[in-house]
Write a protein that holds these residues in place. Structure first.
Motif, mmCIF file in Angstrom:
data_model
loop_
_atom_site.group_PDB
_atom_site.id
_atom_site.type_symbol
_atom_site.label_atom_id
_atom_site.label_comp_id
_atom_site.label_asym_id
_atom_site.label_seq_id
_atom_site.Cartn_x
_atom_site.Cartn_y
_atom_site.Cartn_z
ATOM 1 N N ASP A 158 0.683 -1.343 -0.045
ATOM 2 C CA ASP A 158 0.293 0.337 0.027
ATOM 3 C C ASP A 158 0.729 1.164 0.001
ATOM 4 O OD1 ASP A 158 -1.497 2.232 0.098
ATOM 5 O OD2 ASP A 158 -2.358 1.848 3.006
ATOM 6 N N VAL A 159 0.829 1.967 -1.404
ATOM 7 C CA VAL A 159 1.745 3.287 -1.053
ATOM 8 C C VAL A 159 1.320 4.002 -1.782
ATOM 9 C CG1 VAL A 159 4.304 3.665 -2.061
ATOM 10 C CG2 VAL A 159 4.062 1.047 -1.786
ATOM 11 N N PRO A 160 1.032 5.275 -1.606
ATOM 12 C CA PRO A 160 0.275 6.380 -1.995
ATOM 13 C C PRO A 160 1.143 7.484 -2.934
ATOM 14 C CG PRO A 160 1.319 6.876 0.325
ATOM 15 C CD PRO A 160 1.264 5.543 0.425
ATOM 16 N N ASP A 161 2.821 6.845 -2.898
ATOM 17 C CA ASP A 161 3.308 7.637 -3.988
ATOM 18 C C ASP A 161 4.944 6.791 -3.655
ATOM 19 O OD1 ASP A 161 5.800 9.546 -4.837
ATOM 20 O OD2 ASP A 161 5.511 10.985 -3.639
ATOM 21 N N PRO A 163 6.666 7.233 -6.572
ATOM 22 C CA PRO A 163 8.094 7.565 -7.562
ATOM 23 C C PRO A 163 9.182 7.944 -6.303
ATOM 24 C CG PRO A 163 6.380 8.880 -9.215
ATOM 25 C CD PRO A 163 5.758 7.844 -7.896
ATOM 26 N N GLY A 164 8.449 8.521 -5.118
ATOM 27 C CA GLY A 164 8.585 9.121 -3.666
ATOM 28 C C GLY A 164 9.194 8.400 -2.706
ATOM 29 N N THR A 165 8.555 7.426 -2.718
ATOM 30 C CA THR A 165 9.069 5.830 -1.747
ATOM 31 C C THR A 165 10.389 4.898 -2.715
ATOM 32 O OG1 THR A 165 6.901 5.870 -1.563
ATOM 33 C CG2 THR A 165 7.933 3.767 -0.494
ATOM 34 N N LEU A 167 12.337 6.521 -4.332
ATOM 35 C CA LEU A 167 13.727 7.758 -4.234
ATOM 36 C C LEU A 167 14.114 7.724 -2.875
ATOM 37 C CD1 LEU A 167 15.033 10.655 -4.804
ATOM 38 C CD2 LEU A 167 12.617 11.790 -3.887
ATOM 39 N N ALA A 168 13.035 7.150 -1.639
ATOM 40 C CA ALA A 168 13.387 7.090 -0.555
ATOM 41 C C ALA A 168 13.666 5.751 -0.263
ATOM 42 C CB ALA A 168 12.414 7.591 0.458
ATOM 43 N N SER A 171 17.628 6.188 -1.287
ATOM 44 C CA SER A 171 18.835 7.619 -0.333
ATOM 45 C C SER A 171 19.149 6.915 0.885
ATOM 46 C CB SER A 171 17.553 8.354 -0.581
ATOM 47 O OG SER A 171 17.816 8.922 0.687
ATOM 48 N N MET A 202 8.006 0.295 5.230
ATOM 49 C CA MET A 202 7.414 1.487 4.201
ATOM 50 C C MET A 202 6.537 1.019 2.784
ATOM 51 S SD MET A 202 11.492 2.699 4.581
ATOM 52 C CE MET A 202 11.452 4.396 3.034
ATOM 53 N N ASP B 175 20.647 12.179 3.934
ATOM 54 C CA ASP B 175 20.819 12.332 2.881
ATOM 55 C C ASP B 175 19.483 12.789 1.850
ATOM 56 O OD1 ASP B 175 22.423 10.866 1.070
ATOM 57 O OD2 ASP B 175 20.584 9.560 0.320
ATOM 58 N N ARG B 178 22.154 15.135 0.280
ATOM 59 C CA ARG B 178 22.758 14.919 -1.116
ATOM 60 C C ARG B 178 21.919 14.864 -2.493
ATOM 61 N NH1 ARG B 178 22.628 10.481 -3.925
ATOM 62 N NH2 ARG B 178 21.813 9.245 -2.143
ATOM 63 N N ARG B 186 10.235 18.327 -5.891
ATOM 64 C CA ARG B 186 9.377 18.762 -4.397
ATOM 65 C C ARG B 186 9.430 20.002 -3.964
ATOM 66 N NH1 ARG B 186 6.584 13.332 -4.125
ATOM 67 N NH2 ARG B 186 7.741 11.542 -5.859
ATOM 68 N N LEU B 194 6.391 13.252 3.011
ATOM 69 C CA LEU B 194 6.346 12.584 2.630
ATOM 70 C C LEU B 194 7.299 11.291 3.615
ATOM 71 C CD1 LEU B 194 6.284 10.104 0.392
ATOM 72 C CD2 LEU B 194 9.197 11.111 -0.593
ATOM 73 N N TYR B 195 8.377 12.013 4.002
ATOM 74 C CA TYR B 195 9.466 11.163 4.578
ATOM 75 C C TYR B 195 8.547 11.245 5.888
ATOM 76 C CZ TYR B 195 12.723 10.820 1.912
ATOM 77 O OH TYR B 195 14.115 10.743 1.180
ATOM 78 N N ARG B 201 5.148 4.785 9.280
ATOM 79 C CA ARG B 201 5.510 3.094 8.686
ATOM 80 C C ARG B 201 5.898 2.731 8.990
ATOM 81 N NH1 ARG B 201 2.958 2.769 2.781
ATOM 82 N NH2 ARG B 201 1.464 4.345 2.620
#
Lengths: 207, 207
Positions: A158-161, A163-165, A167-168, A171, A202, B175, B178, B186, B194-195, B201
């Motif tokens: 279950d992931v609302p975002d 691309p953002g997730t 990236l995280a 990272s 996550m 990070d 970076r 964003r 987002l974070y 989570r």
């Protein structure tokens, strides 16, 4: 075969670089860039660390930037390879995502000196080389985004975002290279296990 | 008041540094260290960027290391301050953890050039200065560990490895410095939101 970074059954660092003199120069360049930064390092410094003359260096590398590009290219190829192997390895999306995180984290922990150079000196690459590396990073990102997207479509995550997730997640794994300490209390495998669990949280993986 | 990093209602960068000449030198040092690395930067470079003579620099800073220490000290003080404000801000553990992540991420996004210098040039500090900064980092870590621990004890969070999760949460936020790009898609606030969600989570916060 002797750098301090070699920590496990992984092939010798830079074994793909031949001849041996070219490999030694690359190992010396990684150490010098990590210690003093790219701009403060001269080709003379690198040759000296490898026990060679500046003239001998130029037989293998025309410029300092060529050394950085070679390091960055091999590092990024390797990172993409471990992510693709995990993505294509079969199993549920959760299993593949966990394996991608475990192997990506292990790489950044075991080869942390190389990974730091690769991550922090991107801006020092020439324009063409930089574009090539950015494309490899885009592909690594796409591999992770694909696994997460598949998990969402299968109802596993279950992931609302997405691309953002993605990236995280990348990272989080990359930053292991900054803080990992071979003398610290966690092994690369232990960090990989911890991070695989955190990433499954996550994405709210059903377990 | 004119650096590219100033992005919102936060006080002017380095407003705490006086007199104005000392502040200008610090801003110039951050830019030079970020662009070329600490070891490749000379005090002459820094003075030149600030439109001053090397002799004028020495009135305010005896050494290049003193400039790095000043930058690192202010950066770490500020990071600790935003974490403590969130931790002591009242509300549930989830609310305080989310606010800590939001403000810590915003700081690393808005002040990404400073944060990179602060994070990547730690090894260039002298022994005593380094010990002082390590102690500030230990305190930042303790603030986040305390919030997570309180959430676990209150039954709000489910976290098998509190120190490891604390490390991962801080690493994820750090990070941001970076990869954050002020021209990217964003804003610092959006990354913070987002974070905060991803970290809740990670600790399996009941919602």
């Amino acid at each position: 075969m002797s750098t301090a970074e070699e920590t496990d059954g992984d092939s010798a660092p830079w074994a793909e670089v031949t001849p041996e003199a070219a490999r030694r120069l690359l190992v010396a360049a990684v150490d010098a860039f990590a210690e003093r930064g790219y701009h403060a390092t001269t080709t003379r410094d690198i040759a000296g660390r490898a026990g060679m003359s500046p003239a001998a260096l130029y037989i293998h590398y025309r410029t300092k930037e060529e050394l950085l590009h070679r390091i960055s290219r091999i590092g990024h190829d390797r990172a993409l390879f471990v992510l693709e192997a995990a993505a294509d390895g079969g199993g549920t999306a959760a299993e593949r995502l966990a394996e991608a995180v475990r192997s990506f984290v292990r790489w950044h922990a075991e080869r942390h000196t190389t990974a730091r150079v690769v991550q922090y000196e991107l801006d020092a690459l020439g324009e063409e080389h930089r574009a090539e590396i950015v494309e490899l990073r885009r592909r690594s990102d796409a591999v992770v985004r694909r696994i997460i997207g598949e998990g969402v479509r299968a109802g596993e995550f279950d992931v609302p975002d997405v691309p953002g997730t993605t990236l995280a997640v990348l990272s989080l794994c990359i930053d292991v290279a900054r803080w990992f300490n071979a003398q610290g209390s966690r092994t690369p495998d232990e960090v990989g296990e911890l991070y695989a669990d955190l990433v499954l949280r996550m994405v709210a993986a059903k377990r």
